[in-house]
Write an enzyme that holds these catalytic residues in place. Structure first.
Site, PDB file in Angstrom:
ATOM      1  N   SER A   5       2.456  -6.402   7.198  1.00  0.00           N
ATOM      2  CA  SER A   5       1.219  -5.888   7.441  1.00  0.00           C
ATOM      3  C   SER A   5       0.312  -7.565   6.671  1.00  0.00           C
ATOM      4  CB  SER A   5       0.268  -5.053   7.153  1.00  0.00           C
ATOM      5  OG  SER A   5       0.682  -4.160   7.865  1.00  0.00           O
TER       6      SER A   5
ATOM      7  N   GLY B  78       7.215   0.902   5.268  1.00  0.00           N
ATOM      8  CA  GLY B  78       6.261   2.894   4.762  1.00  0.00           C
ATOM      9  C   GLY B  78       5.266   1.901   4.324  1.00  0.00           C
ATOM     10  N   MET B  79       5.674   0.186   3.009  1.00  0.00           N
ATOM     11  CA  MET B  79       4.593  -0.182   2.161  1.00  0.00           C
ATOM     12  C   MET B  79       3.755  -0.887   2.981  1.00  0.00           C
ATOM     13  SD  MET B  79       6.404   0.528  -1.273  1.00  0.00           S
ATOM     14  CE  MET B  79       5.067   0.972  -2.426  1.00  0.00           C
TER      15      MET B  79
ATOM     16  N   VAL C 275      11.433  -3.854   2.903  1.00  0.00           N
ATOM     17  CA  VAL C 275      11.271  -4.950   4.156  1.00  0.00           C
ATOM     18  C   VAL C 275      11.423  -3.378   5.217  1.00  0.00           C
ATOM     19  CG1 VAL C 275      11.885  -5.641   5.739  1.00  0.00           C
ATOM     20  CG2 VAL C 275      11.615  -6.609   3.553  1.00  0.00           C
ATOM     21  N   ALA C 276      10.157  -3.058   5.863  1.00  0.00           N
ATOM     22  CA  ALA C 276      10.409  -1.522   6.420  1.00  0.00           C
ATOM     23  C   ALA C 276      10.326  -0.857   5.835  1.00  0.00           C
ATOM     24  CB  ALA C 276      11.073  -1.850   7.785  1.00  0.00           C
TER      25      ALA C 276
ATOM     26  N   ASP D 187      -2.213  -1.746   9.841  1.00  0.00           N
ATOM     27  CA  ASP D 187      -2.671  -1.370   8.550  1.00  0.00           C
ATOM     28  C   ASP D 187      -3.458  -3.257   7.679  1.00  0.00           C
ATOM     29  OD1 ASP D 187      -1.371   0.411   8.251  1.00  0.00           O
ATOM     30  OD2 ASP D 187       0.376   0.310   8.188  1.00  0.00           O
TER      31      ASP D 187
ATOM     32  N   LYS E  66       0.732  -1.160  -0.028  1.00  0.00           N
ATOM     33  CA  LYS E  66      -0.067   0.126  -0.060  1.00  0.00           C
ATOM     34  C   LYS E  66       0.699   1.597   0.071  1.00  0.00           C
ATOM     35  CE  LYS E  66       0.411   0.820   4.464  1.00  0.00           C
ATOM     36  NZ  LYS E  66       1.574   2.697   4.899  1.00  0.00           N
TER      37      LYS E  66
HETATM   38  O1  C5P Z   1      -0.497  -1.209  14.767  1.00  0.00           O
HETATM   39  P1  C5P Z   1       0.595  -1.542  14.085  1.00  0.00           P
HETATM   40  O2  C5P Z   1       1.580  -2.677  15.415  1.00  0.00           O
HETATM   41  O3  C5P Z   1       1.036  -1.330  12.555  1.00  0.00           O
HETATM   42  O4  C5P Z   1       1.551   0.029  14.499  1.00  0.00           O
HETATM   43  C1  C5P Z   1       3.065  -0.116  14.834  1.00  0.00           C
HETATM   44  C2  C5P Z   1       3.293   0.973  15.106  1.00  0.00           C
HETATM   45  O5  C5P Z   1       2.662   2.350  15.018  1.00  0.00           O
HETATM   46  C3  C5P Z   1       2.451   0.859  17.306  1.00  0.00           C
HETATM   47  O6  C5P Z   1       3.158   0.765  17.528  1.00  0.00           O
HETATM   48  C4  C5P Z   1       2.477   2.651  16.844  1.00  0.00           C
HETATM   49  O7  C5P Z   1       4.206   3.266  17.422  1.00  0.00           O
HETATM   50  C5  C5P Z   1       2.187   3.264  15.763  1.00  0.00           C
HETATM   51  N1  C5P Z   1       0.769   3.433  15.630  1.00  0.00           N
HETATM   52  C6  C5P Z   1       0.240   4.537  16.075  1.00  0.00           C
HETATM   53  N2  C5P Z   1      -0.593   4.944  15.786  1.00  0.00           N
HETATM   54  C7  C5P Z   1      -1.244   4.661  15.176  1.00  0.00           C
HETATM   55  C8  C5P Z   1      -0.392   3.163  13.593  1.00  0.00           C
HETATM   56  C9  C5P Z   1      -0.101   3.002  14.499  1.00  0.00           C
HETATM   57  O8  C5P Z   1       0.748   5.333  16.540  1.00  0.00           O
HETATM   58  N3  C5P Z   1      -2.852   4.108  14.599  1.00  0.00           N
END
Ligand code: C5P
Length: 306
Positions: free
Chosen positions: A107, A102-103, A99-100, A144, A8
């Site tokens: 997820s 931002g895409m 990897v890592a 995501d 994404k």
């Molecule tokens: O949900 P996910 O584990 O992918 O999120 C990774 C990190 O991104 C979270 O631990 C948080 O630090 C940050 N995050 C956030 N607010 C969101 C989504 C992600 O702060 N709505």
């Protein structure tokens, strides 16, 4: 059971205040693009996982965990628990999504594993776990993940997990510039908070951009390019100043839009036509600012059995 799942890019990433649970309230316009990971699930005597780069892809898979730190493994366990079966499955993950980067590659793999395992363990015509149920399970794994199940273009609110599909017209043509070394999503959110605090700014309450929605609905690439925004971009640039040169190069080469993808460090460029995208990709590659230049189009469907 093999499932293909897209990367994404965020067309709008509006970051609001921090919530009590530590997450941020978002307005997150997701757009699925044609860079795909593939996850295969096969019956096995125990849970095993193998991670490889997809054929012709130069993705650095060394950093991808092959244990419970991998979201796809946790997805398999979650589906097994829900269906009341042993989580005995061999997962093979073939990665083409940076990897890592931002895409949402991690997820995406989780979403693919949800769909693949649900099908592997429940082949009834009316399966216990429908797509909506898998999206709900996905939200337990990461913000995501539900979108990677759904695909297309969608507006996410809450943590980004409460989704509504958006109306779009036609196909948009993208060029992505990857960087060596990923950025940690929590670190980028923390930097966003730090920058706002240092500036004495409270967090705004984000709302969906009307210009963006109109551009999507009318298939207006120029309008969409102008409407791309990412509240995490300043934070990603602060942690990785070299991204400024990458975005600048895309602008100089005439991209209709340039934005950091999600928490970065991948930068996304929108072109007005497929030919423009091809030209932009070659020219961007020649500047040497990117580790790798990739092309993709969107929107594409979410996790799909192949
Ligand atoms: O949900 P996910 O584990 O992918 O999120 C990774 C990190 O991104 C979270 O631990 C948080 O630090 C940050 N995050 C956030 N607010 C969101 C989504 C992600 O702060 N709505």
């Amino acid at each position: 059971m093999t499932v293909r799942v897209p990367a994404k890019v965020n067309l709008q990433l509006g970051v609001g205040p921090t919530r009590d649970d530590g997450y941020h309230d978002l307005v997150n316009v997701f757009h699925a693009v044609s860079l795909f990971d593939e996850v295969t699930a096969a019956h096995a005597g125990r849970l095993e996982v193998r991670v490889q780069a997809a054929p012709h892809s130069r993705v650095a898979v060394e950093g991808v965990p092959a244990d419970d730190d991998n979201l796809a493994v946790r997805a398999a366990r979650l589906v097994a628990a829900r269906l009341d079966v042993e989580p005995h499955v061999a997962l093979r993950i073939r990665k083409a999504i940076p990897v890592a980067g931002g895409m949402a590659g991690g997820s995406a793999d989780a979403a693919a594993a949800l769909v693949a395992c649900a099908r592997l363990w429940d082949d009834r015509e009316q399966p216990v776990l429908a797509r909506d149920d898998l999206m709900e399970l996905g939200a337990e794994l990461g913000s995501d993940v539900p979108f990677a199940v759904l695909g297309g273009t969608a507006v996410g609110v809450g943590r980004g997990e409460r989704l509504t599909s958006a109306l779009t017209r036609g196909t948009f043509h993208w060029v992505f510039a990857t960087a060596d070394g990923g950025l940690s999503t929590p670190a980028v959110y923390a930097e966003c908070d730090r920058i706002r605090e240092a500036a004495g700014e409270g967090a705004p309450r984000p709302s969906v951009s009307e210009e963006l929605m109109t551009a999507l609905a009318t298939g207006d690439a120029k309008g969409l390019g102008a409407a791309l925004t990412n509240d995490l971009q300043a934070a990603a640039l602060s942690l990785r100043p070299s991204l400024g040169r990458v975005l600048g190069a895309g602008h100089d080469l005439g991209a209709a839009g340039a934005v950091v993808s999600g928490s970065g460090p991948t930068c996304a460029f929108l072109a007005e036509t497929e030919e423009d995208a091809a030209g932009l990709a070659v020219a961007l590659d020649a500047t040497g600012v990117a580790a790798q230049v990739l092309r993709a189009s969107g929107p594409v469907p979410g996790a799909t059995v192949v």
